[in-house]
Enzyme design. Structure first.
Site, mmCIF file in Angstrom:
data_model
loop_
_atom_site.group_PDB
_atom_site.id
_atom_site.type_symbol
_atom_site.label_atom_id
_atom_site.label_comp_id
_atom_site.label_asym_id
_atom_site.label_seq_id
_atom_site.Cartn_x
_atom_site.Cartn_y
_atom_site.Cartn_z
ATOM 1 N N SER A 71 36.550 2.716 -6.056
ATOM 2 C CA SER A 71 36.145 2.268 -4.725
ATOM 3 C C SER A 71 37.196 2.565 -3.666
ATOM 4 O O SER A 71 36.884 2.544 -2.463
ATOM 5 C CB SER A 71 35.885 0.755 -4.730
ATOM 6 O OG SER A 71 34.882 0.418 -5.656
ATOM 7 N N CYS A 108 29.388 8.935 -0.401
ATOM 8 C CA CYS A 108 29.762 7.526 -0.566
ATOM 9 C C CYS A 108 28.989 6.729 0.460
ATOM 10 O O CYS A 108 29.225 6.856 1.670
ATOM 11 C CB CYS A 108 31.263 7.312 -0.379
ATOM 12 S SG CYS A 108 31.722 5.548 -0.392
ATOM 13 N N HIS A 317 31.369 -0.988 -11.532
ATOM 14 C CA HIS A 317 31.768 -1.193 -10.147
ATOM 15 C C HIS A 317 31.902 -2.686 -9.854
ATOM 16 O O HIS A 317 31.160 -3.502 -10.396
ATOM 17 C CB HIS A 317 30.712 -0.576 -9.230
ATOM 18 C CG HIS A 317 31.155 -0.378 -7.819
ATOM 19 N ND1 HIS A 317 31.071 -1.369 -6.868
ATOM 20 C CD2 HIS A 317 31.685 0.703 -7.193
ATOM 21 C CE1 HIS A 317 31.521 -0.910 -5.715
ATOM 22 N NE2 HIS A 317 31.900 0.350 -5.874
ATOM 23 N N MET A 321 27.833 0.462 -5.275
ATOM 24 C CA MET A 321 28.006 1.646 -4.458
ATOM 25 C C MET A 321 26.859 1.713 -3.451
ATOM 26 O O MET A 321 25.709 1.421 -3.780
ATOM 27 C CB MET A 321 27.995 2.914 -5.314
ATOM 28 C CG MET A 321 29.035 2.902 -6.435
ATOM 29 S SD MET A 321 28.506 1.983 -7.913
ATOM 30 C CE MET A 321 27.436 3.192 -8.689
#
Length: 401
Positions: A71, A108, A317, A321
């Site tokens: 991240s 992203c 994550h 995302m």
């Protein structure tokens, strides 16, 4: 005395360090980069790697701006758009932490929220176009996946409004809301251009040692492989430690990801998956369930439509995302996908899903056209803030790459 070889001095490059959504990255103006890095190639990659502190066998990125997670190991290049009807061209690089590798294969979604504010900050937008007070909409060309993203940026007293009351799970402090629209998130995208590259809403994915796994393989926002949590022995409410401290589990996920990439036509050979870590993403879903988020907040089953956990660059994550959220919203809007079924089935224009840090609402506009599902846009809100501005310094030998 031992003879030492000469070393080039450091060079400095103007840069802005920003948080966008639940990610952080180093943002460059294309024309501020050394001339050799203004096009794709080894010099550009070397600058990104050195700026973030990769490759780092210790996995900490101590000698760079990265923070030892997917991240926060990211870089962005912005420029005035060369595309008709667009304001800014946005190129994203996902920097591997322990390998000398920059993945340019995807976008992203979290940092997408920072592109508009940063473009205004960098002077890429004519000040005469900006309102003194109000909302300015930027049309952003996402160069990695050749898609249009809209940023709706609040302007107060002639400047980007960064502070505010908008709260985003996975981000400690509130900030100003940045609504995002991802236009035609599946049309003509990566993986051969089809939203469902195999032509099916659910496939049976054959993975040696794991058998046949039902999977929704979708290309929307970012190519994503969705699985049922129960088929993997999970509940769907796992936090990072339950996955990231299990090397065997991570190896299984990577095997599934590689076979899914092959099935989606993203790679031609399983070995290629190792050189394409950013895409596709892999996620698992389950019906709504109560759990305690990583912040200690209690998430109630009745407050969400489903739970989702997703992996990025080989690790679970900490939140979600942004591009995967687009895939979730798109798949949830189409009856019959695993995401839609986990949310209870039927047609829906938005879902609120639970992730390790809390919840997120994402919407998508889907319709059936000549027997094919079409999604015109996906919508969600993030926030963004400049953390630091000035110059990145990297050893001059990057120019020899």
């Amino acid at each position: 005395m031992t003879e030492t070889k000469p070393h080039l001095p450091q060079i400095r490059i103007a840069a802005t360090y920003m948080r966008g959504g639940t990610s952080k990255g180093v943002f460059f103006h294309l024309l501020d980069l050394p001339e050799a890095a203004r096009q794709a190639g080894a010099v550009r990659d070397a600058i990104f790697l050195r700026a973030l502190g990769s490759p780092d066998p210790y996995g900490k990125q101590i000698d760079g701006m990265g923070n030892a997670s997917s991240s926060t190991s990211k870089g962005v290049i912005l420029s005035r758009s060369a595309q008709p009807g667009h304001d800014v061209d946005y190129l994203f690089g996902q920097v591997a932490i322990d390998k000398p590798f920059v993945d340019w294969s995807g976008n992203c979604g979290n940092l997408s929220a920072a592109v508009g504010p940063c473009a205004i900050h960098m002077g890429l937008i004519d000040p005469a176009r900006l309102p003194r007070n109000g909302v300015f909409t930027l049309r952003i060309w996402q160069a990695n996946i050749r898609k249009t993203i809209l940023n709706h940026v609040t302007i107060t007293d002639g400047a980007v409004q960064e502070t505010g009351d908008f709260e985003l799970d996975g981000v400690t402090f509130p900030a100003a809301e940045v609504p995002l629209e991802f236009l035609d998130p599946a049309e003509g995208g990566d993986g051969g251009g089809a939203m469902f590259p195999t032509g099916h809403l659910v496939d049976q994915l054959d993975v040696p040692g794991l058998g046949r796994l039902p999977a929704t393989l979708i290309n929307a926002g970012i190519p994503t492989i969705f699985l049922n949590a129960q088929d993997l022995g999970y509940t769907g409410v796992e936090l990072q430690d339950a996955i990231n401290n299990d090397d065997q589990a991570l190896a299984r996920f990577e095997a599934i990801r590689a076979h899914g990439a092959l099935r989606m036509g993203l790679i031609q050979d399983l070995a290629e998956a190792a050189t394409r870590q950013h895409t596709p993403k892999i996620a698992f879903v389950a019906p709504p369930a109560s759990y305690t988020a990583s912040s200690g907040t209690r998430i109630a089953a009745q407050d969400i439509d489903l739970v989702v956990r997703a992996l990025s660059m080989g690790k679970l994550h900490h939140a979600m995302m942004g591009t995967a959220a687009v895939a979730i919203g798109t798949a949830a809007a189409i009856p019959g996908t695993l995401v839609n079924l986990a949310a209870g089935g039927g047609e829906r224009s938005a879902v609120r899903f639970g992730h390790p840090s809390g919840t997120l609402r994402v919407g998508a506009q889907a319709r059936l056209v000549d027997g094919e599902w079409v999604v015109t846009k996906a919508l969600m809100s993030r926030s963004a803030r400049i953390l630091m501005e000035g110059f990145i310094r990297v050893p001059g030998d990057v120019l020899r790459a």
